[in-house]
Motif scaffolding. Structure first.
Motif, PDB file in Angstrom:
ATOM      1  N   VAL A  87      -1.951  34.175  47.356  1.00 57.49           N
ATOM      2  CA  VAL A  87      -0.859  36.087  47.042  1.00 57.49           C
ATOM      3  C   VAL A  87       0.395  35.763  47.311  1.00 57.49           C
ATOM      4  O   VAL A  87       1.495  36.105  46.912  1.00 57.49           O
ATOM      5  N   SER A  88       0.319  34.420  48.575  1.00 58.23           N
ATOM      6  CA  SER A  88       1.992  34.383  48.501  1.00 58.23           C
ATOM      7  C   SER A  88       2.730  33.367  48.122  1.00 58.23           C
ATOM      8  O   SER A  88       4.129  33.355  47.998  1.00 58.23           O
ATOM      9  N   GLN A  91       5.914  37.341  44.375  1.00 54.61           N
ATOM     10  CA  GLN A  91       6.770  38.161  45.559  1.00 54.61           C
ATOM     11  C   GLN A  91       5.467  39.260  44.696  1.00 54.61           C
ATOM     12  O   GLN A  91       5.669  39.710  43.968  1.00 54.61           O
ATOM     13  N   GLU A  92       6.294  40.553  46.051  1.00 55.67           N
ATOM     14  CA  GLU A  92       5.540  41.531  45.499  1.00 55.67           C
ATOM     15  C   GLU A  92       6.630  42.124  45.147  1.00 55.67           C
ATOM     16  O   GLU A  92       7.808  42.831  45.353  1.00 55.67           O
ATOM     17  N   CYS A  94       7.104  45.445  44.191  1.00 51.50           N
ATOM     18  CA  CYS A  94       7.380  46.315  45.254  1.00 51.50           C
ATOM     19  C   CYS A  94       8.127  46.733  46.290  1.00 51.50           C
ATOM     20  O   CYS A  94       8.824  47.610  47.305  1.00 51.50           O
ATOM     21  N   ALA A  95       8.574  45.501  47.047  1.00 50.01           N
ATOM     22  CA  ALA A  95       8.885  45.352  48.215  1.00 50.01           C
ATOM     23  C   ALA A  95      10.840  45.572  48.438  1.00 50.01           C
ATOM     24  O   ALA A  95      11.107  45.563  47.439  1.00 50.01           O
ATOM     25  N   ASN A 373      -3.891  36.872  40.205  1.00 51.51           N
ATOM     26  CA  ASN A 373      -2.779  36.930  40.669  1.00 51.51           C
ATOM     27  C   ASN A 373      -1.413  37.272  39.156  1.00 51.51           C
ATOM     28  O   ASN A 373      -0.728  37.648  39.169  1.00 51.51           O
ATOM     29  N   ARG A 376       0.484  40.072  39.283  1.00 52.84           N
ATOM     30  CA  ARG A 376       1.218  40.380  39.827  1.00 52.84           C
ATOM     31  C   ARG A 376       2.516  39.536  38.990  1.00 52.84           C
ATOM     32  O   ARG A 376       3.560  39.705  39.478  1.00 52.84           O
ATOM     33  N   ARG A 388      14.936  44.509  38.711  1.00 55.12           N
ATOM     34  CA  ARG A 388      14.403  43.948  40.706  1.00 55.12           C
ATOM     35  C   ARG A 388      15.799  43.850  41.312  1.00 55.12           C
ATOM     36  O   ARG A 388      15.843  43.674  42.659  1.00 55.12           O
TER      37      ARG A 388
END
Length: 404
Positions: A87-88, A91-92, A94-95, A373, A376, A388
């Motif tokens: 997952v890293s 990027q997320e 909604c960060a 993933n 994402r 974003r």
């Protein structure tokens, strides 16, 4: 199942192998980190999949129906309940969504100079926390921008207080910050903002007629007009082993660059002058596989070459990023790097192409909602970049941001 003939003293071993092949249709096997879509998650020549009797098919919907009857979504979801992707690597989306940190409430981004970012990205966006975002190439609409986006020209070496934030984007394989930007956008998770190629922006307004018919004699679609030595050599070696159509300038075997529209007139986009990119997805959809070879093999560099095939409802045979499984759904591609030889890969492709259940397994992710993933990756594609970026510019106070 084709019976195996016992051979002298090897008979007990062969009988055991035959029993194992038979039982493999009913037993669950452990998944690999980068599995191939077989009951045994194996690509070896002796795997259960490659031992199954061939059953030629051309109707993808009929293949789905057989897969539903023999496997089904519950088994598929259970099989991939422990699917592990990094997952890293993504990027997320909604960060940094804290609304209190966003000021100003309206952000404008002016795109400077020529860029490969499509013009249809220009718009006003409603983003999170009530933020509005103007993304434009017009200095008339953004006469006092909060940020200026550069791609093929360098940002100013210095930024004074009150000047727009300098944003630099580089999504090429050689991805490299300019050294003058305040925000860097690249395809890697370590960048200030990550942008993947997984969105739909590049193929808006195309002909999206996707065929339910799949060729049973010509298995692979390939189209490339940038004839790089590495890619050409690899493509030529593999395609010499598999029936295929090559529509681009490189290794063309169909009689010209516009033959796809002759083969598939239903793919013509009647709303505009014909262009090769308009019929790309429609033409691809007639083939069971699409060969996708990246220009450069490097971590996290997964481009539209792969995503076009997924969007066209076919299966990519992929050569590229070593961590490609961090960006795609489980059991959605044939990872060419997992085979010992191109001959083994070609044999595997032909076996899958002749097995409707095995082939339908490649499409189960979209029918059963098992994305890994990939969800994402789509959430941080170029499609979502305006909001974003505007959110990040707002959190950094735009023109009022401190100078370094």
């Amino acid at each position: 199942m084709v019976p195996l003939k016992p051979v002298n003293y090897l008979a007990p071993m062969i009988a055991f192998a035959t029993a194992l092949v038979f039982l493999s249709r009913f037993l669950e096997f452990p998944s690999l980190s980068s599995p191939l879509p077989t009951e045994a998650s194996s690509s070896s020549p002796g795997s259960p999949l490659l031992s199954r009797a061939q059953d030629a098919f051309t109707d993808i919907k009929a293949a789905y129906a057989r897969w539903d009857a023999e496997v089904g979504c519950n088994r598929f979801r259970d099989r991939h309940r422990h699917w592990a992707s990094n997952v890293s690597a993504v990027q997320e989306a909604c960060a940094g969504a804290e609304c209190a940190a966003m000021a100003p409430a309206h952000v404008s981004v002016l795109v400077k100079g020529w860029t490969w970012i499509p013009d249809n990205l220009d718009s006003i966006y409603s983003c999170r926390c009530g933020l509005t975002c103007l993304w434009t190439k017009s200095p008339v609409l953004a006469d006092k921008p909060d940020a200026m986006l550069y791609e093929n020209i360098m940002p100013p070496a210095r930024r004074r207080k009150g000047d727009p934030l300098r944003v630099y984007i580089d999504l090429e394989a050689s991805r490299k910050p300019s050294g003058f930007e305040d925000i860097f956008i690249g395809y890697h998770a370590d960048d200030d903002l990550q942008s993947t190629y997984a969105g739909a922006l590049f193929h808006n307004n195309r002909n999206y007629h996707l065929s339910s018919y799949k060729h049973n004699d010509t298995l692979v679609y390939w189209s490339s007009s940038r004839c790089l030595s590495y890619r050409n050599k690899l493509a030529a070696s593999l395609l010499s082993l598999i029936p295929h159509h090559s529509f681009g300038k490189c290794l063309n075997n169909v009689g010209g660059l516009d033959m796809a529209l002759s083969f598939y007139p239903e793919c013509i986009n009647s709303n505009s002058e014909p262009h090769w990119w308009d019929h790309l997805h429609c033409a691809m959809s007639h083939y069971k596989f699409v060969l996708a070879i990246e220009n450069t093999v490097t971590e996290s560099y997964v481009t539209e070459k792969l995503y076009y095939a997924l969007d066209a409802g076919t299966v990519p045979i992929y050569f590229g990023a070593p961590n490609v499984w961090d960006f795609v759904p489980p059991n959605s591609i044939v990872d060419g790097s997992k085979f010992k030889s191109l001959e083994e890969l070609a044999s595997y492709v032909k076996a899958v192409a002749g097995d409707p259940v095995a082939y339908a397994e490649f499409h189960a992710w979209r029918r059963c909602g098992v994305l890994g993933n990939y969800g994402r990756a789509r959430a941080i594609s170029l499609d979502t970049l305006p909001c974003r970026l505007c959110e990040l510019v707002s959190r950094r106070r735009g023109r009022e941001a401190r100078t370094l």
